[in-house]
Design a protein around this motif. Structure first.
Motif, PDB file in Angstrom:
ATOM      1  N   ALA A 173      50.453  33.112  35.516  1.00 25.83           N
ATOM      2  CA  ALA A 173      49.305  33.086  36.225  1.00 25.83           C
ATOM      3  C   ALA A 173      48.589  34.427  35.994  1.00 25.83           C
ATOM      4  O   ALA A 173      47.493  34.687  35.907  1.00 25.83           O
ATOM      5  CB  ALA A 173      49.800  33.205  37.739  1.00 25.83           C
TER       6      ALA A 173
ATOM      7  N   ASN B  21      42.134  34.677  35.633  1.00 29.71           N
ATOM      8  CA  ASN B  21      42.063  35.429  37.177  1.00 29.71           C
ATOM      9  C   ASN B  21      42.298  36.824  37.014  1.00 29.71           C
ATOM     10  O   ASN B  21      42.556  37.425  38.167  1.00 29.71           O
ATOM     11  CB  ASN B  21      43.120  34.478  37.819  1.00 29.71           C
ATOM     12  CG  ASN B  21      42.498  34.613  39.497  1.00 29.71           C
ATOM     13  OD1 ASN B  21      41.558  35.034  39.687  1.00 29.71           O
ATOM     14  ND2 ASN B  21      43.514  34.176  40.264  1.00 29.71           N
TER      15      ASN B  21
ATOM     16  N   ASN C 163      43.773  40.368  37.744  1.00 29.93           N
ATOM     17  CA  ASN C 163      44.801  40.676  38.596  1.00 29.93           C
ATOM     18  C   ASN C 163      44.273  40.254  39.958  1.00 29.93           C
ATOM     19  O   ASN C 163      44.787  40.837  40.855  1.00 29.93           O
ATOM     20  CB  ASN C 163      44.860  42.278  38.739  1.00 29.93           C
ATOM     21  CG  ASN C 163      43.274  42.925  38.795  1.00 29.93           C
ATOM     22  OD1 ASN C 163      42.234  42.201  38.944  1.00 29.93           O
ATOM     23  ND2 ASN C 163      43.077  44.223  39.063  1.00 29.93           N
ATOM     24  N   GLY C 164      43.439  39.240  40.121  1.00 34.39           N
ATOM     25  CA  GLY C 164      42.819  38.799  41.636  1.00 34.39           C
ATOM     26  C   GLY C 164      43.891  38.473  42.345  1.00 34.39           C
ATOM     27  O   GLY C 164      44.284  38.719  43.526  1.00 34.39           O
ATOM     28  N   GLN C 165      45.156  37.788  41.651  1.00 34.73           N
ATOM     29  CA  GLN C 165      46.454  37.106  42.669  1.00 34.73           C
ATOM     30  C   GLN C 165      47.190  38.181  43.307  1.00 34.73           C
ATOM     31  O   GLN C 165      47.429  38.125  44.344  1.00 34.73           O
ATOM     32  CB  GLN C 165      47.416  36.196  41.679  1.00 34.73           C
ATOM     33  CG  GLN C 165      48.335  35.517  42.499  1.00 34.73           C
ATOM     34  CD  GLN C 165      49.202  34.856  41.629  1.00 34.73           C
ATOM     35  OE1 GLN C 165      49.258  34.818  40.545  1.00 34.73           O
ATOM     36  NE2 GLN C 165      49.897  33.625  42.559  1.00 34.73           N
ATOM     37  N   GLN C 166      47.592  39.205  42.398  1.00 35.17           N
ATOM     38  CA  GLN C 166      48.293  40.276  42.717  1.00 35.17           C
ATOM     39  C   GLN C 166      47.591  41.320  43.685  1.00 35.17           C
ATOM     40  O   GLN C 166      48.052  41.607  44.856  1.00 35.17           O
ATOM     41  CB  GLN C 166      48.490  41.434  41.512  1.00 35.17           C
ATOM     42  CG  GLN C 166      49.617  40.799  40.585  1.00 35.17           C
ATOM     43  CD  GLN C 166      48.876  40.240  39.389  1.00 35.17           C
ATOM     44  OE1 GLN C 166      48.045  39.598  39.466  1.00 35.17           O
ATOM     45  NE2 GLN C 166      49.431  40.564  38.097  1.00 35.17           N
TER      46      GLN C 166
ATOM     47  N   TYR D 169      45.286  39.993  45.559  1.00 33.12           N
ATOM     48  CA  TYR D 169      45.308  39.179  46.960  1.00 33.12           C
ATOM     49  C   TYR D 169      46.517  39.206  47.791  1.00 33.12           C
ATOM     50  O   TYR D 169      46.704  39.593  48.915  1.00 33.12           O
ATOM     51  CB  TYR D 169      45.114  37.892  46.514  1.00 33.12           C
ATOM     52  CG  TYR D 169      44.945  36.661  47.695  1.00 33.12           C
ATOM     53  CD1 TYR D 169      43.754  36.587  48.506  1.00 33.12           C
ATOM     54  CD2 TYR D 169      46.069  36.324  48.300  1.00 33.12           C
ATOM     55  CE1 TYR D 169      43.839  35.825  49.808  1.00 33.12           C
ATOM     56  CE2 TYR D 169      46.120  35.386  49.415  1.00 33.12           C
ATOM     57  CZ  TYR D 169      44.960  35.409  50.114  1.00 33.12           C
ATOM     58  OH  TYR D 169      44.875  34.426  51.262  1.00 33.12           O
TER      59      TYR D 169
ATOM     60  N   ASN E  87      37.484  39.244  41.471  1.00 35.95           N
ATOM     61  CA  ASN E  87      38.565  38.488  40.802  1.00 35.95           C
ATOM     62  C   ASN E  87      39.440  38.047  42.015  1.00 35.95           C
ATOM     63  O   ASN E  87      39.970  36.917  41.960  1.00 35.95           O
ATOM     64  CB  ASN E  87      39.606  39.849  40.276  1.00 35.95           C
ATOM     65  CG  ASN E  87      39.162  40.223  39.023  1.00 35.95           C
ATOM     66  OD1 ASN E  87      38.161  39.699  38.408  1.00 35.95           O
ATOM     67  ND2 ASN E  87      39.565  41.309  38.253  1.00 35.95           N
ATOM     68  N   VAL E  88      39.590  38.772  43.125  1.00 38.55           N
ATOM     69  CA  VAL E  88      40.128  38.146  44.207  1.00 38.55           C
ATOM     70  C   VAL E  88      39.551  36.940  44.920  1.00 38.55           C
ATOM     71  O   VAL E  88      40.177  35.946  45.115  1.00 38.55           O
ATOM     72  CB  VAL E  88      40.310  39.292  45.473  1.00 38.55           C
ATOM     73  CG1 VAL E  88      40.683  38.707  46.798  1.00 38.55           C
ATOM     74  CG2 VAL E  88      41.055  40.593  44.979  1.00 38.55           C
TER      75      VAL E  88
ATOM     76  N   ASN F  15      37.838  34.792  42.936  1.00 36.45           N
ATOM     77  CA  ASN F  15      38.155  33.775  42.095  1.00 36.45           C
ATOM     78  C   ASN F  15      39.706  33.268  42.199  1.00 36.45           C
ATOM     79  O   ASN F  15      39.699  31.916  42.098  1.00 36.45           O
ATOM     80  CB  ASN F  15      38.134  34.407  40.508  1.00 36.45           C
ATOM     81  CG  ASN F  15      36.716  34.366  40.037  1.00 36.45           C
ATOM     82  OD1 ASN F  15      35.717  34.021  40.640  1.00 36.45           O
ATOM     83  ND2 ASN F  15      36.443  35.343  39.059  1.00 36.45           N
ATOM     84  N   HIS F  16      40.426  34.055  42.775  1.00 38.39           N
ATOM     85  CA  HIS F  16      41.693  33.728  43.050  1.00 38.39           C
ATOM     86  C   HIS F  16      41.548  32.874  44.621  1.00 38.39           C
ATOM     87  O   HIS F  16      42.225  31.555  44.701  1.00 38.39           O
ATOM     88  CB  HIS F  16      42.807  34.700  43.283  1.00 38.39           C
ATOM     89  CG  HIS F  16      44.058  34.364  43.873  1.00 38.39           C
ATOM     90  ND1 HIS F  16      45.175  33.641  42.992  1.00 38.39           N
ATOM     91  CD2 HIS F  16      44.716  34.596  45.068  1.00 38.39           C
ATOM     92  CE1 HIS F  16      46.029  33.405  43.944  1.00 38.39           C
ATOM     93  NE2 HIS F  16      45.804  33.748  45.153  1.00 38.39           N
TER      94      HIS F  16
ATOM     95  N   THR G 102      41.003  29.286  44.204  1.00 37.30           N
ATOM     96  CA  THR G 102      41.952  28.401  43.326  1.00 37.30           C
ATOM     97  C   THR G 102      42.920  27.779  44.324  1.00 37.30           C
ATOM     98  O   THR G 102      43.768  27.111  44.211  1.00 37.30           O
ATOM     99  CB  THR G 102      42.858  29.207  42.521  1.00 37.30           C
ATOM    100  OG1 THR G 102      43.632  29.951  43.082  1.00 37.30           O
ATOM    101  CG2 THR G 102      42.107  29.753  41.218  1.00 37.30           C
TER     102      THR G 102
END
Ligand code: HEC
Length: 113
Positions: A32, A37, A39-42, A44, A104-105, A107-108, A111
């Motif tokens: 992921a 994406n 660092n968007g997921q981290q 977030y 980036n967040v 974009n996450h 998803t």
């Protein structure tokens, strides 16, 4: 005696399944992170999931779910402005996250539905 034995086997099988589950979760993480994406997921997980939930289903009363179509239909720029400046219970992220990090967040979040 026989019953106790099969119970122990059942417990071992459960533990093994649990361990396998964790392995799958851990293995999924780098994939992921390596995606488009960034660092968007981290980010977030660190800054937003506490209120908006890991899957975008809010855990605080006033925050709307990110699965709501009309919310996520907003262009990046208006979401960016809102996240920068905050609103009511929603804290401002200007000075905490850069615009690129906020994008980036976003974009996450997109998803999540
Ligand atoms: C302290 C809890 C909290 C945190 C942390 C938080 N939010 Fe929020 N957020 C809220 C609340 C509450 C609202 C609803 C604000 C309102 O309209 O009154 C909201 C609203 C929003 C909205 C707009 C929803 C709409 O109605 O248009 C977005 C997008 C959003 N948050 C994204 C984020 C992102 C991205 C982060 C992390 C960088 C984040 N939030 C962190 C509580 C939080």
């Amino acid at each position: 005696m026989k019953l106790t034995h099969s119970r122990r086997i059942a417990a071992i099988v459960r533990a093994a399944l649990l361990a396998a589950g964790f392995a799958v979760v851990l293995a999924a993480q780098p994939a992921a992170a390596a995606g488009s994406n960034n660092n968007g997921q981290q980010l977030y997980m660190l800054h937003c999931a506490g209120c908006h939930g890991i899957s975008g289903i809010s855990v605080v009363p006033d925050a709307k779910d990110f699965s709501r179509v009309e919310l996520m239909a907003q262009p990046d720029q208006s979401l960016l402005n809102l996240i920068r400046s905050g609103r009511n219970m929603m804290p401002p992220y200007l000075g905490i996250l850069s615009d690129q990090e906020i994008i980036n967040v976003i974009n996450h979040i997109r998803t999540l539905n």
